[in-house]
Design a protein around this motif. Structure first.
Motif, PDB file in Angstrom:
ATOM      1  N   UNK A 293       0.760  -1.239   0.000  1.00  0.00           N
ATOM      2  CA  UNK A 293       0.000   0.000   0.000  1.00  0.00           C
ATOM      3  C   UNK A 293       0.790   1.288   0.000  1.00  0.00           C
ATOM      4  N   UNK A 294       2.119   1.223  -0.066  1.00  0.00           N
ATOM      5  CA  UNK A 294       2.895   2.463   0.017  1.00  0.00           C
ATOM      6  C   UNK A 294       2.498   3.445  -1.073  1.00  0.00           C
ATOM      7  N   UNK A 295       2.380   2.969  -2.278  1.00  0.00           N
ATOM      8  CA  UNK A 295       2.084   3.862  -3.401  1.00  0.00           C
ATOM      9  C   UNK A 295       0.739   4.569  -3.233  1.00  0.00           C
TER      10      UNK A 295
ATOM     11  N   UNK B 270       8.425   9.319  -0.470  1.00  0.00           N
ATOM     12  CA  UNK B 270       9.596   8.470  -0.296  1.00  0.00           C
ATOM     13  C   UNK B 270      10.866   9.303  -0.096  1.00  0.00           C
ATOM     14  N   UNK B 271      10.973  10.440  -0.745  1.00  0.00           N
ATOM     15  CA  UNK B 271      12.156  11.301  -0.600  1.00  0.00           C
ATOM     16  C   UNK B 271      12.244  11.957   0.767  1.00  0.00           C
ATOM     17  N   UNK B 272      11.155  11.929   1.537  1.00  0.00           N
ATOM     18  CA  UNK B 272      11.130  12.541   2.866  1.00  0.00           C
ATOM     19  C   UNK B 272      11.394  11.537   3.987  1.00  0.00           C
TER      20      UNK B 272
ATOM     21  N   UNK C 272      -8.663  -7.814   9.695  1.00  0.00           N
ATOM     22  CA  UNK C 272      -8.561  -7.569  11.140  1.00  0.00           C
ATOM     23  C   UNK C 272      -7.196  -7.947  11.714  1.00  0.00           C
ATOM     24  N   UNK C 273      -6.309  -8.513  10.882  1.00  0.00           N
ATOM     25  CA  UNK C 273      -4.940  -8.824  11.303  1.00  0.00           C
ATOM     26  C   UNK C 273      -3.941  -7.795  10.773  1.00  0.00           C
ATOM     27  N   UNK C 274      -4.434  -6.748  10.123  1.00  0.00           N
ATOM     28  CA  UNK C 274      -3.570  -5.741   9.500  1.00  0.00           C
ATOM     29  C   UNK C 274      -2.644  -5.087  10.520  1.00  0.00           C
ATOM     30  N   UNK C 275      -1.438  -4.760  10.051  1.00  0.00           N
ATOM     31  CA  UNK C 275      -0.470  -4.018  10.854  1.00  0.00           C
ATOM     32  C   UNK C 275      -0.020  -2.825  10.023  1.00  0.00           C
ATOM     33  N   UNK C 276      -0.327  -1.624  10.524  1.00  0.00           N
ATOM     34  CA  UNK C 276       0.029  -0.381   9.842  1.00  0.00           C
ATOM     35  C   UNK C 276       1.476  -0.018  10.187  1.00  0.00           C
TER      36      UNK C 276
ATOM     37  N   UNK D 190       2.675   9.272  10.910  1.00  0.00           N
ATOM     38  CA  UNK D 190       2.107   9.326   9.560  1.00  0.00           C
ATOM     39  C   UNK D 190       2.197   7.943   8.924  1.00  0.00           C
ATOM     40  N   UNK D 191       1.108   7.522   8.299  1.00  0.00           N
ATOM     41  CA  UNK D 191       1.032   6.187   7.700  1.00  0.00           C
ATOM     42  C   UNK D 191       1.927   6.074   6.475  1.00  0.00           C
ATOM     43  N   UNK D 192       2.706   4.971   6.449  1.00  0.00           N
ATOM     44  CA  UNK D 192       3.507   4.643   5.278  1.00  0.00           C
ATOM     45  C   UNK D 192       2.835   3.561   4.443  1.00  0.00           C
TER      46      UNK D 192
END
Length: 60
Positions: A3-5, A12-14, A33-37, A43-45
């Protein structure tokens, strides 16, 4: 990382090479429900990809 994009709130440069990230379980995530952010300074990557979730859950 999944999901990064599409999900990242940081360009990405920051992201410095020495950056520390946080891994935040999301049991209320409606998609998985097992997701890990993955976050950098609150801030979400993106997310841990499904193939590695078991490994990360064991370490968290």
């Amino acid at each position: 990382m999944a999901g990064f994009r599409h999900e990242s709130e940081v360009a990405v440069d920051d992201i410095p090479l020495e950056a520390s990230v946080s891994f935040i379980p999301e049991p209320s995530n409606s998609f998985d429900d097992r997701a890990i952010r993955i976050e950098l300074n609150g801030q979400k990557l993106g997310y841990i990809d499904r193939g590695r979730l078991d490994l990360f859950h064991r370490h968290l």
